[in-house]
Design an enzyme around this catalytic site. Sequence first.
Site, PDB file in Angstrom:
ATOM      1  CB  CYS A 190      12.372   0.971  -6.167  1.00  0.00           C
ATOM      2  SG  CYS A 190      11.066   0.645  -7.184  1.00  0.00           S
ATOM      3  CB  CYS A 203      14.655  -2.013  -9.835  1.00  0.00           C
ATOM      4  SG  CYS A 203      15.030   0.189  -9.109  1.00  0.00           S
ATOM      5  CB  CYS A 218      11.649   4.555  -8.400  1.00  0.00           C
ATOM      6  SG  CYS A 218      13.303   3.295  -8.596  1.00  0.00           S
ATOM      7  CB  CYS A 261      12.806   0.729 -11.957  1.00  0.00           C
ATOM      8  SG  CYS A 261      11.751   0.488 -11.714  1.00  0.00           S
ATOM      9  CB  CYS A 307       2.346  11.178   0.404  1.00  0.00           C
ATOM     10  SG  CYS A 307       0.607   9.697   1.103  1.00  0.00           S
TER      11      CYS A 307
END
Length: 148
Positions: free
Chosen positions: A65, A68, A114, A117, A137
């Site tokens: 991510c 984070c 995510c 976060c 996607c």
Amino acid sequence: MIKWADVIHFTNKGNPAPEKRVEKTEEEWKQILTPEEFQVTRLKGTERSFSSEMCSLFDPGIYDCKCCGTVLFDAREKFESGTGWPSFTQPIKENAIAYHADRSHGMVRVEVVCNVCDAHLGHIFPDGPPPSGLRYCINAVSLSKSKE
């Protein structure tokens, strides 16, 4: 292996608990993200299709991510979907991703974020390759790639 039925279950009944949570103010996110990264990850934007070379990169590695640093996808689950966004068949762990109903823009889709976060990553569709049949996607700007 996560299947479409699991995605629908998580979307309707609740997501797996993340291992930790990362929460920041809008200003704190703006300090660590580029304007485009902020627009996509924090304001649920979408990058232009085919705007990132990440679509055509298939080297081994891990995708984290951008916000984070949580590990999200393994490059071994990446495939060429022809959509213009990086596509994956599975997250690295069941609790890495959270699923939410998205009824924006006159469509019904499943948004993926995510789970640590809440960064908007993209959407998931049931038109991927076997064996999962899933296509995550993902906006390339929401990811960082690291070597394995």
